[in-house]
Write a protein that holds these residues in place. Structure first.
Motif, PDB file in Angstrom:
ATOM      1  N   ARG A 125      37.958  41.732  31.804  1.00 51.51           N
ATOM      2  CA  ARG A 125      38.651  42.260  32.985  1.00 51.51           C
ATOM      3  C   ARG A 125      39.773  41.296  33.335  1.00 51.51           C
ATOM      4  O   ARG A 125      39.552  40.082  33.410  1.00 51.51           O
ATOM      5  N   ILE A 126      40.956  41.839  33.551  1.00 48.20           N
ATOM      6  CA  ILE A 126      42.123  41.014  33.844  1.00 48.20           C
ATOM      7  C   ILE A 126      42.429  41.106  35.331  1.00 48.20           C
ATOM      8  O   ILE A 126      42.527  42.202  35.895  1.00 48.20           O
ATOM      9  N   HIS A 127      42.552  39.951  35.960  1.00 51.04           N
ATOM     10  CA  HIS A 127      42.883  39.841  37.381  1.00 51.04           C
ATOM     11  C   HIS A 127      44.160  39.015  37.500  1.00 51.04           C
ATOM     12  O   HIS A 127      44.547  38.334  36.549  1.00 51.04           O
ATOM     13  N   PRO A 128      44.797  39.043  38.651  1.00 50.91           N
ATOM     14  CA  PRO A 128      46.002  38.220  38.810  1.00 50.91           C
ATOM     15  C   PRO A 128      45.643  36.728  38.719  1.00 50.91           C
ATOM     16  O   PRO A 128      44.925  36.198  39.554  1.00 50.91           O
ATOM     17  N   GLY A 129      46.131  36.070  37.682  1.00 51.30           N
ATOM     18  CA  GLY A 129      45.911  34.641  37.534  1.00 51.30           C
ATOM     19  C   GLY A 129      44.681  34.246  36.739  1.00 51.30           C
ATOM     20  O   GLY A 129      44.520  33.077  36.406  1.00 51.30           O
ATOM     21  N   TRP A 130      43.788  35.167  36.413  1.00 49.00           N
ATOM     22  CA  TRP A 130      42.602  34.812  35.634  1.00 49.00           C
ATOM     23  C   TRP A 130      42.041  36.017  34.902  1.00 49.00           C
ATOM     24  O   TRP A 130      42.350  37.152  35.222  1.00 49.00           O
ATOM     25  N   VAL A 131      41.231  35.729  33.898  1.00 51.48           N
ATOM     26  CA  VAL A 131      40.590  36.750  33.082  1.00 51.48           C
ATOM     27  C   VAL A 131      39.091  36.540  33.183  1.00 51.48           C
ATOM     28  O   VAL A 131      38.602  35.415  33.065  1.00 51.48           O
ATOM     29  N   ALA A 132      38.350  37.595  33.431  1.00 52.16           N
ATOM     30  CA  ALA A 132      36.892  37.516  33.500  1.00 52.16           C
ATOM     31  C   ALA A 132      36.303  38.133  32.237  1.00 52.16           C
ATOM     32  O   ALA A 132      36.595  39.276  31.898  1.00 52.16           O
ATOM     33  N   VAL A 133      35.487  37.346  31.538  1.00 52.07           N
ATOM     34  CA  VAL A 133      34.825  37.798  30.317  1.00 52.07           C
ATOM     35  C   VAL A 133      33.335  37.844  30.595  1.00 52.07           C
ATOM     36  O   VAL A 133      32.737  36.841  30.966  1.00 52.07           O
ATOM     37  N   THR A 134      32.735  39.026  30.432  1.00 54.04           N
ATOM     38  CA  THR A 134      31.309  39.193  30.670  1.00 54.04           C
ATOM     39  C   THR A 134      30.600  39.379  29.344  1.00 54.04           C
ATOM     40  O   THR A 134      30.955  40.257  28.554  1.00 54.04           O
ATOM     41  N   CYS A 135      29.603  38.553  29.102  1.00 59.79           N
ATOM     42  CA  CYS A 135      28.766  38.695  27.911  1.00 59.79           C
ATOM     43  C   CYS A 135      27.746  39.784  28.223  1.00 59.79           C
ATOM     44  O   CYS A 135      27.013  39.695  29.213  1.00 59.79           O
ATOM     45  N   LEU A 136      27.680  40.807  27.397  1.00 55.58           N
ATOM     46  CA  LEU A 136      26.777  41.918  27.652  1.00 55.58           C
ATOM     47  C   LEU A 136      25.355  41.629  27.176  1.00 55.58           C
ATOM     48  O   LEU A 136      24.459  42.427  27.414  1.00 55.58           O
ATOM     49  N   ASP A 137      25.140  40.480  26.508  1.00 54.44           N
ATOM     50  CA  ASP A 137      23.796  40.094  26.098  1.00 54.44           C
ATOM     51  C   ASP A 137      23.060  39.370  27.228  1.00 54.44           C
ATOM     52  O   ASP A 137      21.922  39.698  27.538  1.00 54.44           O
ATOM     53  N   CYS A 138      23.733  38.391  27.849  1.00 56.40           N
ATOM     54  CA  CYS A 138      23.072  37.625  28.916  1.00 56.40           C
ATOM     55  C   CYS A 138      23.592  37.987  30.306  1.00 56.40           C
ATOM     56  O   CYS A 138      23.091  37.490  31.307  1.00 56.40           O
TER      57      CYS A 138
END
Length: 104
Positions: A79-92
């Protein structure tokens, strides 16, 4: 004591080996995801033993909570937000945020 001359020759070799392991992890992921996780574990072990930082492009390719290899669309959500990117691991289900700098 560790020989200082040895570390000067081993660090480039360790970086090269880490790059090879991550490229192999990407190639093998669709057939054997467990092998990819093992390659990430080996790369982390090499970087810790030789005190070499894993490059940014490779650091973003594994989960820092469960140490699994991340493949976009397969086991990670971006997910891209202004100024940062959030990466979610779908395993944990853990989320890691990376700062994103604007290009001039």
């Amino acid at each position: 004591m560790k020989d200082r001359k040895r570390t000067a020759t081993v660090k480039p070799l360790a970086r090269e080996r880490i790059a090879v392991l991550f490229s192999e992890a990407e190639k093998v992921y669709h057939e054997h995801p467990a092998y990819s996780d093992r390659y990430v574990a080996l790369a982390r072990k090499i970087s810790m033993r030789e005190r070499v930082r894993i490059d940014r492009e490779y650091r973003h390719r594994f989960c820092h909570h469960c140490y699994r290899f991340l493949m976009p669309g397969e086991n990670m959500r971006v997910r891209i937000h202004p100024g940062w990117v959030a990466v979610t691991c779908l395993d944990c289900r853990k989320t890691t945020r990376y700062r994103m700098e604007r290009s001039p």
